[in-house]
Design an enzyme around this catalytic site. Structure first.
Site, PDB file in Angstrom:
ATOM      1  N   GLN A  43      41.172  43.519  40.787  1.00 51.32           N
ATOM      2  CA  GLN A  43      41.391  42.843  39.495  1.00 51.32           C
ATOM      3  C   GLN A  43      40.103  42.231  38.980  1.00 51.32           C
ATOM      4  O   GLN A  43      39.880  42.146  37.773  1.00 51.32           O
ATOM      5  CB  GLN A  43      42.490  41.793  39.605  1.00 51.32           C
TER       6      GLN A  43
ATOM      7  N   GLU B  12      49.910  37.103  36.638  1.00 53.77           N
ATOM      8  CA  GLU B  12      50.233  38.410  36.059  1.00 53.77           C
ATOM      9  C   GLU B  12      50.716  39.343  37.178  1.00 53.77           C
ATOM     10  O   GLU B  12      51.732  39.997  37.054  1.00 53.77           O
ATOM     11  CB  GLU B  12      48.977  38.988  35.393  1.00 53.77           C
ATOM     12  N   HIS B  13      49.933  39.398  38.269  1.00 54.52           N
ATOM     13  CA  HIS B  13      50.315  40.206  39.438  1.00 54.52           C
ATOM     14  C   HIS B  13      50.443  39.299  40.641  1.00 54.52           C
ATOM     15  O   HIS B  13      49.552  38.484  40.904  1.00 54.52           O
ATOM     16  CB  HIS B  13      49.231  41.238  39.770  1.00 54.52           C
TER      17      HIS B  13
ATOM     18  N   HIS C 298      82.019  28.546   3.134  1.00 54.90           N
ATOM     19  CA  HIS C 298      82.232  29.268   4.405  1.00 54.90           C
ATOM     20  C   HIS C 298      83.730  29.351   4.690  1.00 54.90           C
ATOM     21  O   HIS C 298      84.260  30.402   5.047  1.00 54.90           O
ATOM     22  CB  HIS C 298      81.559  28.543   5.578  1.00 54.90           C
TER      23      HIS C 298
ATOM     24  N   HIS D 207      37.778  44.097  36.541  1.00 53.77           N
ATOM     25  CA  HIS D 207      38.143  44.296  35.129  1.00 53.77           C
ATOM     26  C   HIS D 207      37.200  43.583  34.173  1.00 53.77           C
ATOM     27  O   HIS D 207      36.868  44.101  33.112  1.00 53.77           O
ATOM     28  CB  HIS D 207      39.572  43.808  34.864  1.00 53.77           C
TER      29      HIS D 207
ATOM     30  N   ASP E 268      49.154  49.614  38.519  1.00 50.02           N
ATOM     31  CA  ASP E 268      48.278  49.774  37.358  1.00 50.02           C
ATOM     32  C   ASP E 268      48.370  51.188  36.797  1.00 50.02           C
ATOM     33  O   ASP E 268      48.224  51.405  35.598  1.00 50.02           O
ATOM     34  CB  ASP E 268      46.815  49.532  37.760  1.00 50.02           C
TER      35      ASP E 268
HETATM   36  N1  NAD Z   1      47.111  41.755  30.934  1.00 53.56           N
HETATM   37  C1  NAD Z   1      47.178  43.056  30.956  1.00 53.56           C
HETATM   38  O1  NAD Z   1      48.259  43.632  30.952  1.00 53.56           O
HETATM   39  C2  NAD Z   1      45.904  43.864  30.981  1.00 53.56           C
HETATM   40  C3  NAD Z   1      45.957  45.250  31.158  1.00 53.56           C
HETATM   41  C4  NAD Z   1      44.764  45.977  31.113  1.00 53.56           C
HETATM   42  C5  NAD Z   1      43.562  45.326  30.859  1.00 53.56           C
HETATM   43  N2  NAD Z   1      43.568  43.978  30.685  1.00 53.56           N
HETATM   44  C6  NAD Z   1      42.347  43.252  30.321  1.00 53.56           C
HETATM   45  O2  NAD Z   1      41.873  43.831  29.127  1.00 53.56           O
HETATM   46  C7  NAD Z   1      40.518  43.477  28.975  1.00 53.56           C
HETATM   47  C8  NAD Z   1      39.738  44.642  28.411  1.00 53.56           C
HETATM   48  O3  NAD Z   1      38.566  44.084  27.924  1.00 53.56           O
HETATM   49  P1  NAD Z   1      37.346  44.927  27.415  1.00 53.56           P
HETATM   50  O4  NAD Z   1      36.346  43.951  26.913  1.00 53.56           O
HETATM   51  O5  NAD Z   1      36.939  45.872  28.472  1.00 53.56           O
HETATM   52  O6  NAD Z   1      37.913  45.811  26.233  1.00 53.56           O
HETATM   53  P2  NAD Z   1      38.632  45.454  24.847  1.00 53.56           P
HETATM   54  O7  NAD Z   1      38.940  46.764  24.231  1.00 53.56           O
HETATM   55  O8  NAD Z   1      39.737  44.492  25.048  1.00 53.56           O
HETATM   56  O9  NAD Z   1      37.529  44.717  23.978  1.00 53.56           O
HETATM   57  C9  NAD Z   1      36.403  45.376  23.500  1.00 53.56           C
HETATM   58  C10 NAD Z   1      36.132  44.920  22.106  1.00 53.56           C
HETATM   59  O10 NAD Z   1      35.940  43.499  22.103  1.00 53.56           O
HETATM   60  C11 NAD Z   1      35.180  43.161  20.970  1.00 53.56           C
HETATM   61  N3  NAD Z   1      34.135  42.199  21.341  1.00 53.56           N
HETATM   62  C12 NAD Z   1      33.326  42.263  22.415  1.00 53.56           C
HETATM   63  N4  NAD Z   1      32.457  41.219  22.377  1.00 53.56           N
HETATM   64  C13 NAD Z   1      32.738  40.520  21.265  1.00 53.56           C
HETATM   65  C14 NAD Z   1      32.184  39.334  20.670  1.00 53.56           C
HETATM   66  N5  NAD Z   1      31.179  38.664  21.252  1.00 53.56           N
HETATM   67  N6  NAD Z   1      32.719  38.879  19.534  1.00 53.56           N
HETATM   68  C15 NAD Z   1      33.766  39.522  18.962  1.00 53.56           C
HETATM   69  N7  NAD Z   1      34.311  40.646  19.468  1.00 53.56           N
HETATM   70  C16 NAD Z   1      33.804  41.128  20.606  1.00 53.56           C
HETATM   71  C17 NAD Z   1      34.540  44.427  20.445  1.00 53.56           C
HETATM   72  O11 NAD Z   1      35.137  44.739  19.225  1.00 53.56           O
HETATM   73  C18 NAD Z   1      34.884  45.485  21.475  1.00 53.56           C
HETATM   74  O12 NAD Z   1      35.163  46.740  20.889  1.00 53.56           O
HETATM   75  C19 NAD Z   1      40.023  43.012  30.331  1.00 53.56           C
HETATM   76  O13 NAD Z   1      39.864  41.616  30.272  1.00 53.56           O
HETATM   77  C20 NAD Z   1      41.169  43.379  31.263  1.00 53.56           C
HETATM   78  O14 NAD Z   1      41.272  42.496  32.333  1.00 53.56           O
HETATM   79  C21 NAD Z   1      44.703  43.246  30.725  1.00 53.56           C
HETATM   80  N1  HSO Z   2      45.173  45.696  36.063  1.00 58.44           N
HETATM   81  C1  HSO Z   2      45.331  45.906  34.634  1.00 58.44           C
HETATM   82  C2  HSO Z   2      46.359  44.930  34.143  1.00 58.44           C
HETATM   83  O1  HSO Z   2      45.918  43.634  34.260  1.00 58.44           O
HETATM   84  C3  HSO Z   2      45.762  47.308  34.262  1.00 58.44           C
HETATM   85  C4  HSO Z   2      44.805  48.404  34.613  1.00 58.44           C
HETATM   86  C5  HSO Z   2      44.512  49.520  33.902  1.00 58.44           C
HETATM   87  N2  HSO Z   2      43.651  50.261  34.613  1.00 58.44           N
HETATM   88  C6  HSO Z   2      43.420  49.634  35.733  1.00 58.44           C
HETATM   89  N3  HSO Z   2      44.119  48.501  35.737  1.00 58.44           N
HETATM   90 ZN    ZN Z   3      43.757  46.910  37.062  1.00 55.62          ZN
END
Ligand code: NAD
Ligand code: HSO
Ligand code: ZN
Length: 428
Positions: A258, A325-326, A418, A261, A359
């Site tokens: 996790q 979350e998990h 009513h 990520h 996942d």
């Molecule tokens: N809770 C869940 O179910 C779950 C599932 C999968 C992934 N996740 C989370 O999703 C997230 C994915 O994040 P990511 O960043 O890789 O992708 P993302 O697609 O969520 O975000 C990327 C986008 O963020 C924006 N961004 C980046 N920096 C910025 C800034 N300084 N100001 C404004 N906008 C900005 C940009 O537009 C960019 O395209 C991770 O935190 C991961 O842990 C959560």
């Molecule tokens: N762990 C993420 C949810 O928090 C989901 C994910 C997608 N790919 C790998 N992991």
């Molecule tokens: Zn994951």
């Protein structure tokens, strides 16, 4: 990784430990509010400029069409396609059983009540693509949307630097019958789906996980009532409960899974002895150096901690306060505590159930509530894409049976119109 002893913690310490992803100075909110206002006022033009600013790409158009998607999908190898299809099949199987018709209930003779499912017509799916591209998220959102029967599915994901999308997302789109993907990421994607732009249709509900910008945008949009959201599904988190039957190698691997990520992910280890914690931390240090995303994972590990508890029951008490979350019960004794779980997004039982399996491919959904929202929200399911509309049919016998009570209830609320709506029928 900091370590605490549960019995030494005050109530305030525990409150501080279970709090996360706060934006104390409202810095993220400010950035996101500006982005939302810009997209609302300038539509596609704002989306092009954010693609250049955040994704470092000058786009010619904001979407890929069916033939472009098919071309990208064709580059995926057979082995990779098979793995994605295996995930598709398991997720489909698990979610399909969620679509159930409910029975009609005769609440009293002549009064029949029931609920029917209707799909939300227009839904927006956000597929993250910042630091890692997640085709698995398109499976997790697209499959329940298709099973529910949503009429219009808008998909947004950040563009790659070549102005395209990841080939695996393209392949998953072909599995789902999605023939357009918008090359829009971040808060601007959420705003575009909420307000609509020249290219992107406004939707009724926005789904999908994302970083703090995406998640903040979803919560702001929800408060405007422009569109509903599935839930706040922000930076990933995991809480692992361990005892003397746990394997430190597995624990460390699950914590790191996790943490890779993003830097703002969090992993919490709750263990019944300091020795288990020490062994797991030593393993984390060993394993992290082998990871390509070691730098990201190290930042998240620095944002993580371990707690030593007296027993599994105390471990579950803490977990319920944290509402992860998990939740991984990395113990052979998991059956002793499963019924005590109150707050968690998705739970993994025993030593051979890594969170990664959920996942990708066990069948359960990986779009899950973070930041303690598991106290009130469930993960994405087919229900998330449905409305449950209630119906009632009242016949002659029914109006005679129920009418006088309703007349009285209306009278005691002082609502004569009513009462009259019932009286005119009773007297007809
Ligand atoms: N809770 C869940 O179910 C779950 C599932 C999968 C992934 N996740 C989370 O999703 C997230 C994915 O994040 P990511 O960043 O890789 O992708 P993302 O697609 O969520 O975000 C990327 C986008 O963020 C924006 N961004 C980046 N920096 C910025 C800034 N300084 N100001 C404004 N906008 C900005 C940009 O537009 C960019 O395209 C991770 O935190 C991961 O842990 C959560
Ligand atoms: N762990 C993420 C949810 O928090 C989901 C994910 C997608 N790919 C790998 N992991
Ligand atoms: Zn994951």
């Amino acid at each position: 990784m900091k370590t605490y002893k549960y019995s030494d913690l005050s109530k305030t310490d525990i409150t501080t430990l279970v709090q996360r992803n706060v934006d104390p100075a409202n810095e993220i909110r400010q950035v996101v509010e500006d982005i939302i206002a810009n997209v609302r006022d300038n539509g596609d033009a704002a989306l092009y400029s954010y693609a250049a600013q955040f994704d470092k790409v000058d786009l010619d158009k904001l979407y890929l069409d069916g033939s472009e998607i098919a071309e990208l999908a064709s580059t995926v190898s057979t082995e990779q396609k098979d793995a994605l299809k295996l995930a598709y099949d398991n997720i489909y199987k698990f979610h399909q059983t969620q679509l159930k018709a409910e029975e009609k209930v005769v609440t009293m003779p002549g009064v029949i009540c029931w609920r029917e499912n209707r799909p939300i017509e227009k839904v927006g799916l956000y597929v993250p693509g910042g630091s890692a591209v997640l085709p698995s998220t398109l499976l997790m959102l697209g499959i329940p949307a298709r099973i529910a029967g949503c009429r219009e599915i808008v998909v947004c994901s950040p563009p790659q630097k070549d102005g395209k999308i990841n080939a695996f997302i393209a392949f998953v789109s072909t599995l789902l019958g999605i023939d357009k993907i918008y090359l829009v990421g971040g808060a601007q994607a959420v705003a575009a789906m909420a307000y609509g732009t020249e290219s992107i249709s406004k939707v009724d509900k926005i789904f999908g996980p994302g970083n703090q910008f995406v998640t903040k945008a979803k919560t702001i949009i929800q408060s405007t009532t422009l569109a509903a959201i599935d839930m706040p599904a922000g930076p990933s988190e995991v809480l692992v409960i361990a005892d003397e039957t746990s394997n430190p190698i597995f624990i460390a691997a699950d914590l790191l899974a996790q943490c890779e990520h993003g830097p703002d992910s969090q992993a919490v280890l709750v263990a019944t002895s300091q020795q288990i914690i020490d062994n797991a931390i030593a393993e984390v240090e060993k394993q992290i150096s082998t990871l390509p995303r070691a730098e990201i994972a190290a930042k998240a590990i620095a944002n993580s901690y371990a707690i030593q508890v007296d027993d599994l029951s105390q471990a579950i008490d803490f977990s319920n306060l944290y509402a992860p979350e998990h939740l991984i019960l990395a113990t052979e004794n998991w059956q002793q505590i499963t019924d005590k779980i109150i707050n968690a997004g998705s739970v993994f039982l025993g030593n051979l159930s890594p969170e990664s399996v959920g996942d990708y491919a066990s069948g359960t959904n990986h779009t899950l509530p973070t930041s303690a929202y598991a106290k009130a929200y469930s993960g994405v399911s087919v229900d998330s894409f449905l409305k449950k509309i209630t119906f009632q049919y009242i016949n002659k016998e029914g109006i005679i049976n129920i009418g006088p009570a309703v007349e009285l209830l209306a009278e005691l609320e002082g609502l004569d119109a009513h009462k009259n709506a019932v009286s005119v029928r009773l007297n007809s």
